[in-house]
Design a protein around this motif. Structure first.
Motif, PDB file in Angstrom:
ATOM      1  N   LEU A  71       1.173  -0.976  -0.017  1.00  0.00           N
ATOM      2  CA  LEU A  71       0.051   0.206  -0.164  1.00  0.00           C
ATOM      3  C   LEU A  71       0.911   1.124   0.127  1.00  0.00           C
ATOM      4  O   LEU A  71       1.658   1.807   0.773  1.00  0.00           O
ATOM      5  CB  LEU A  71      -1.225   0.074   1.286  1.00  0.00           C
ATOM      6  CG  LEU A  71      -2.287   1.518   1.220  1.00  0.00           C
ATOM      7  CD1 LEU A  71      -2.728   1.394  -0.234  1.00  0.00           C
ATOM      8  CD2 LEU A  71      -2.678   0.850   2.780  1.00  0.00           C
ATOM      9  N   GLU A  72       0.722   2.121  -1.380  1.00  0.00           N
ATOM     10  CA  GLU A  72       1.500   3.048  -1.112  1.00  0.00           C
ATOM     11  C   GLU A  72       0.442   4.793  -1.146  1.00  0.00           C
ATOM     12  O   GLU A  72      -0.444   4.512  -1.829  1.00  0.00           O
ATOM     13  CB  GLU A  72       2.758   2.723  -2.647  1.00  0.00           C
ATOM     14  CG  GLU A  72       3.469   1.560  -2.464  1.00  0.00           C
ATOM     15  CD  GLU A  72       4.160   1.713  -4.456  1.00  0.00           C
ATOM     16  OE1 GLU A  72       3.762   2.935  -4.827  1.00  0.00           O
ATOM     17  OE2 GLU A  72       5.428   1.126  -4.112  1.00  0.00           O
ATOM     18  N   LYS A  73       1.726   5.716  -0.862  1.00  0.00           N
ATOM     19  CA  LYS A  73       1.009   7.090  -0.545  1.00  0.00           C
ATOM     20  C   LYS A  73       1.074   7.592  -1.521  1.00  0.00           C
ATOM     21  O   LYS A  73       2.273   8.105  -1.871  1.00  0.00           O
ATOM     22  CB  LYS A  73       0.455   7.715   0.584  1.00  0.00           C
ATOM     23  CG  LYS A  73      -0.248   8.256   1.622  1.00  0.00           C
ATOM     24  CD  LYS A  73       0.370   9.505   2.265  1.00  0.00           C
ATOM     25  CE  LYS A  73      -1.134  10.132   2.801  1.00  0.00           C
ATOM     26  NZ  LYS A  73      -1.108  10.806   1.791  1.00  0.00           N
ATOM     27  N   VAL A  74       0.036   7.723  -2.664  1.00  0.00           N
ATOM     28  CA  VAL A  74       0.682   9.606  -3.853  1.00  0.00           C
ATOM     29  C   VAL A  74      -0.505  10.371  -2.886  1.00  0.00           C
ATOM     30  O   VAL A  74      -1.362  10.012  -3.816  1.00  0.00           O
ATOM     31  CB  VAL A  74       0.568   8.355  -4.567  1.00  0.00           C
ATOM     32  CG1 VAL A  74       0.709   9.402  -5.771  1.00  0.00           C
ATOM     33  CG2 VAL A  74       1.076   6.900  -5.262  1.00  0.00           C
ATOM     34  N   LYS A  75       0.317  11.175  -2.916  1.00  0.00           N
ATOM     35  CA  LYS A  75      -0.598  12.917  -1.989  1.00  0.00           C
ATOM     36  C   LYS A  75      -1.552  12.170  -1.154  1.00  0.00           C
ATOM     37  O   LYS A  75      -1.328  11.811  -0.471  1.00  0.00           O
ATOM     38  CB  LYS A  75      -0.841  13.374  -3.935  1.00  0.00           C
ATOM     39  CG  LYS A  75      -0.117  13.512  -4.118  1.00  0.00           C
ATOM     40  CD  LYS A  75      -0.545  14.450  -5.665  1.00  0.00           C
ATOM     41  CE  LYS A  75       0.637  15.359  -6.257  1.00  0.00           C
ATOM     42  NZ  LYS A  75       0.203  16.113  -8.218  1.00  0.00           N
ATOM     43  N   ASP A  76      -2.933  12.240  -1.310  1.00  0.00           N
ATOM     44  CA  ASP A  76      -3.811  12.268  -0.589  1.00  0.00           C
ATOM     45  C   ASP A  76      -4.778  10.903  -0.855  1.00  0.00           C
ATOM     46  O   ASP A  76      -5.498  10.986  -0.525  1.00  0.00           O
ATOM     47  CB  ASP A  76      -4.580  13.882  -0.567  1.00  0.00           C
ATOM     48  CG  ASP A  76      -5.484  12.982  -1.994  1.00  0.00           C
ATOM     49  OD1 ASP A  76      -5.046  13.238  -3.055  1.00  0.00           O
ATOM     50  OD2 ASP A  76      -6.696  14.159  -2.620  1.00  0.00           O
ATOM     51  N   GLU A  77      -3.852  10.324  -1.442  1.00  0.00           N
ATOM     52  CA  GLU A  77      -4.537   8.594  -2.052  1.00  0.00           C
ATOM     53  C   GLU A  77      -3.651   7.521  -1.222  1.00  0.00           C
ATOM     54  O   GLU A  77      -2.183   7.624  -1.362  1.00  0.00           O
ATOM     55  CB  GLU A  77      -4.405   8.767  -3.214  1.00  0.00           C
ATOM     56  CG  GLU A  77      -5.312   9.519  -3.836  1.00  0.00           C
ATOM     57  CD  GLU A  77      -5.498   9.757  -5.680  1.00  0.00           C
ATOM     58  OE1 GLU A  77      -6.575   9.913  -6.068  1.00  0.00           O
ATOM     59  OE2 GLU A  77      -4.665   8.787  -6.138  1.00  0.00           O
TER      60      GLU A  77
END
Length: 269
Positions: A71-77
Motif C-alpha cells: 500500500l503506497e501513499k501518493v499525495k492524498d490517496e
C-alpha cells in the motif's frame, strides 16, 4: 450508471434507543485517474489512521497471499497495485483509497479497477458490484466495531480508575475510624486520671503536692492532644465520607456509560 447500495447497521442506544447506519454508496468522484465510480462509506468514531491500518489488514490478510501487495501513499490517496481480494474477484485489482476526516466520523472512498475498467462503471456486472459493495460494507462494520472497542476500553479504564479511587478512600475511612477510636480511648483514660489527680491534690501538701500538680498538668496536656486528635480525625472522616459519596456517583455514571457502549458494540451488525 449510478447505483446506491444501502446497508444498515442497527444498534440500540442504552439511553436513547437511537439508530446508526452504515451506507455504501456508489458515486462518481474525482481521483488521480479522473472522475470515476467510487464505493463510499461514512464510519462513525473512526480515525483516518485507523481506516488505513485496518484497510491494509482487510485487503491483504495474513496467510492468503504468498506475496502481499504494497500500500503506497501518493499525495492524498492510498494505492494498492495488483492486490488480490478474492471476496470481490479471483484476479488482482488496483484500489485507490481516499479518507476525509470530519467531527465524529470519516468518509472513506474506494476506487476499484480491474482489467475491464473501474468496478461500478459501464460494463460492470451487477454481481461484481454487489460483491465489492458487500466487501466494503463488511470493512466499514468492522472498522466501526474497532473504534467502539477502543471507546469501550477507554470507558472501562476510567471505571477501573474510579473503583481504585474508591478503595483508597474506603481504606482511609477505616484508618480515620481507628484513629477516632484510639483518641476516644486515650481521652477516656486521661479524663479518669485527671479526676483522680484532682482528688489527690485536695489532700496533699508540700513536695508531693507540687509533683501531683506537675503530673496533672501533663495529664491535661495529653487529654488536650487526644481531643485534638479526635477532632482532626472526625473532620477528615467527614471529608472522606463526602468524597466517597461523590466517587460513588461518578462510578454509577461511568457504569452507565460502559453499559451504553457495550450495547452499541453488541448491536453493530
Amino acid at each position: 450508471m449510478k447505483l446506491i447500495f444501502t446497508f444498515v447497521i442497527t444498534f440500540i442506544s442504552f439511553a436513547l434507543f437511537a439508530q446508526e447506519q452504515i451506507i455504501v454508496k456508489l458515486e462518481n468522484r474525482p481521483c488521480s485517474e479522473g472522475v470515476q465510480p467510487a464505493f463510499e462509506i461514512i464510519v462513525p468514531q473512526a480515525t483516518s489512521q485507523e481506516a488505513i491500518d485496518f484497510w491494509k489488514k482487510t485487503a491483504t490478510p495474513g496467510g492468503i497471499l504468498k506475496k502481499k501487495a504494497k500500500l503506497e501513499k501518493v499525495k492524498d490517496e492510498w494505492q494498492f497495485k495488483n492486490v488480490l481480494i478474492s471476496d470481490i474477484q479471483y484476479t488482482p485489482i488496483d484500489v485507490i483509497t481516499q479518507v476525509s476526516t470530519f467531527t465524529g466520523h470519516i468518509y472513506v472512498r474506494f476506487f476499484m479497477k480491474n482489467e475491464s475498467g473501474f468496478i461500478g462503471g459501464e460494463g460492470s456486472s451487477e454481481e461484481l458490484v454487489d460483491q465489492a459493495s458487500n466487501f466494503i460494507r463488511n470493512y466499514g462494520v468492522e472498522l466501526y466495531r474497532l473504534a467502539v472497542k477502543k471507546e469501550l476500553d477507554k470507558e472501562e479504564k476510567s471505571l477501573k480508575s474510579l473503583e481504585k479511587d474508591m478503595k483508597q478512600l474506603e481504606k482511609k475511612g477505616k484508618d480515620f475510624d481507628e484513629k477516632i477510636a484510639e483518641a476516644e480511648q486515650e481521652k477516656s483514660l486521661f479524663s479518669g486520671q485527671e479526676k483522680e489527680k484532682q482528688e489527690l491534690l485536695k489532700n496533699s501538701s508540700g513536695v508531693i503536692h507540687e509533683l501531683q500538680k506537675d503530673e496533672l498538668k501533663n495529664i491535661k496536656n495529653q487529654l488536650k492532644k487526644a481531643r485534638k486528635s479526635e477532632a482532626q480525625a472526625k473532620k477528615k472522616l467527614h471529608k472522606n465520607k463526602k468524597e466517597i459519596k461523590e466517587v460513588k456517583h461518578k462510578i454509577n455514571v461511568q457504569e452507565q456509560k460502559v453499559k451504553e457502549v457495550h450495547v452499541k458494540l453488541d448491536n453493530i451488525r
